[in-house]
Design an enzyme around this catalytic site. Structure first.
Site, short mmCIF file in Angstrom:
data_model
loop_
_atom_site.label_atom_id
_atom_site.label_comp_id
_atom_site.label_asym_id
_atom_site.label_seq_id
_atom_site.Cartn_x
_atom_site.Cartn_y
_atom_site.Cartn_z
N LYS A 36 9.17 -13.46 5.15
CA LYS A 36 9.96 -12.37 4.53
C LYS A 36 9.50 -10.99 5.04
CE LYS A 36 11.10 -15.00 0.34
NZ LYS A 36 11.09 -14.99 -1.15
N TYR B 34 21.23 -16.42 -0.88
CA TYR B 34 20.65 -16.46 -2.23
C TYR B 34 21.73 -16.56 -3.31
CZ TYR B 34 15.78 -15.67 -0.84
OH TYR B 34 14.51 -15.80 -0.32
N ASN C 288 7.09 -11.99 -1.88
CA ASN C 288 6.11 -13.08 -1.89
C ASN C 288 6.02 -13.81 -0.54
OD1 ASN C 288 8.52 -14.43 -2.04
ND2 ASN C 288 8.14 -15.42 -4.01
N HIS D 11 9.85 -17.95 2.15
CA HIS D 11 10.84 -18.80 1.48
C HIS D 11 10.64 -20.22 2.00
CE1 HIS D 11 14.68 -20.56 0.19
NE2 HIS D 11 14.69 -21.14 1.39
N GLU E 60 20.45 -25.06 4.49
CA GLU E 60 19.84 -23.79 4.90
C GLU E 60 19.57 -23.77 6.42
OE1 GLU E 60 17.74 -23.00 0.54
OE2 GLU E 60 16.45 -23.32 2.27
P1 ADP Z 1 11.02 -19.81 -4.70
O1 ADP Z 1 11.14 -18.83 -3.55
O2 ADP Z 1 9.59 -20.10 -5.05
O3 ADP Z 1 11.84 -21.07 -4.48
P2 ADP Z 1 13.13 -18.95 -6.53
O4 ADP Z 1 14.06 -19.83 -5.75
O5 ADP Z 1 13.09 -19.14 -8.03
O6 ADP Z 1 11.62 -19.08 -6.01
O7 ADP Z 1 13.49 -17.42 -6.26
C1 ADP Z 1 13.89 -16.99 -4.99
C2 ADP Z 1 13.19 -15.68 -4.68
O8 ADP Z 1 13.64 -14.69 -5.61
C3 ADP Z 1 11.67 -15.70 -4.87
O9 ADP Z 1 10.97 -16.24 -3.78
C4 ADP Z 1 11.38 -14.22 -5.05
O10 ADP Z 1 11.42 -13.52 -3.79
C5 ADP Z 1 12.57 -13.77 -5.89
N1 ADP Z 1 12.29 -13.86 -7.33
C6 ADP Z 1 12.17 -14.98 -8.08
N2 ADP Z 1 11.90 -14.68 -9.38
C7 ADP Z 1 11.85 -13.33 -9.44
C8 ADP Z 1 11.61 -12.38 -10.48
N3 ADP Z 1 11.38 -12.79 -11.74
N4 ADP Z 1 11.62 -11.06 -10.18
C9 ADP Z 1 11.87 -10.64 -8.92
N5 ADP Z 1 12.10 -11.48 -7.87
C10 ADP Z 1 12.09 -12.80 -8.12
MG MG Z 2 13.91 -21.30 -4.31
#
Ligand code: ADP
Ligand code: MG
Length: 140
Positions: free
Chosen positions: A11, A51, A114, A117, A128
């Site tokens: 990212k 997304y 974070n 992905h 994807e």
């Molecule tokens: P992951 O990436 O671990 O699969 P998710 O699919 O739930 O997590 O979420 C997609 C992305 O959205 C996350 O990696 C993060 O960048 C963002 N995200 C998820 N939850 C939050 C939140 N509570 N606040 C802000 N950004 C979030």
């Molecule tokens: Mg996810």
């Protein structure tokens, strides 16, 4: 265990801090093979569509603007149990909850920024991967 493929993104928070190589080393050390990789600038439309599953979530707008804030590296990873293995190496979504040694524990800036992905199922991995790569781009 069958060889599987998963989709990964490094990212913008990570490309900005020049962490592509360090993240790739963690993926490779875990036994994942990078069989396709391209650095791109995601468009707003691409990020919104990628997304789309999160479009009702309160963080959707912010997530789309973060994902388009700089270059990302899209990747296909291959290996035994690649989907689950990559999720393990990535660590929990919120870096505060991520295990020691994971990418998110070591590198993530926040729950949003974070660093990586990773697909959450083999079915989503296939969707994807096809979103960013042609079959001929992937050399296993
Ligand atoms: P992951 O990436 O671990 O699969 P998710 O699919 O739930 O997590 O979420 C997609 C992305 O959205 C996350 O990696 C993060 O960048 C963002 N995200 C998820 N939850 C939050 C939140 N509570 N606040 C802000 N950004 C979030
Ligand atoms: Mg996810």
């Amino acid at each position: 265990m069958a060889i599987e493929r998963t989709f990964s993104i490094i990212k913008p928070d990570a490309t900005r801090r020049n962490l592509t190589g360090k993240i790739n080393a963690k993926l490779e050390d875990a036994g994942l093979r990078i069989v396709a990789q391209r650095r791109i600038q995601m468009s707003q439309a691409q990020a919104e569509s990628f997304y789309g599953v999160h479009k009702e979530r309160p963080f959707f707008g912010s997530l789309v603007s973060f994902m388009t804030s700089g270059p990302v590296v899209v990747q296909v990873l291959e290996g035994e149990n690649a989907v689950a293995k990559n999720r393990e190496v990535m660590g929990a979504t919120n870096p505060e909850n991520a295990d020691a040694g994971t990418i998110r524990k070591e590198f993530a800036e926040s729950i949003e920024a974070n660093s990586v992905h990773g697909s959450d199922s083999p079915e989503n991995a296939a969707i994807e991967i096809a979103y960013f790569f042609a079959g001929s781009d992937i050399v296993g």
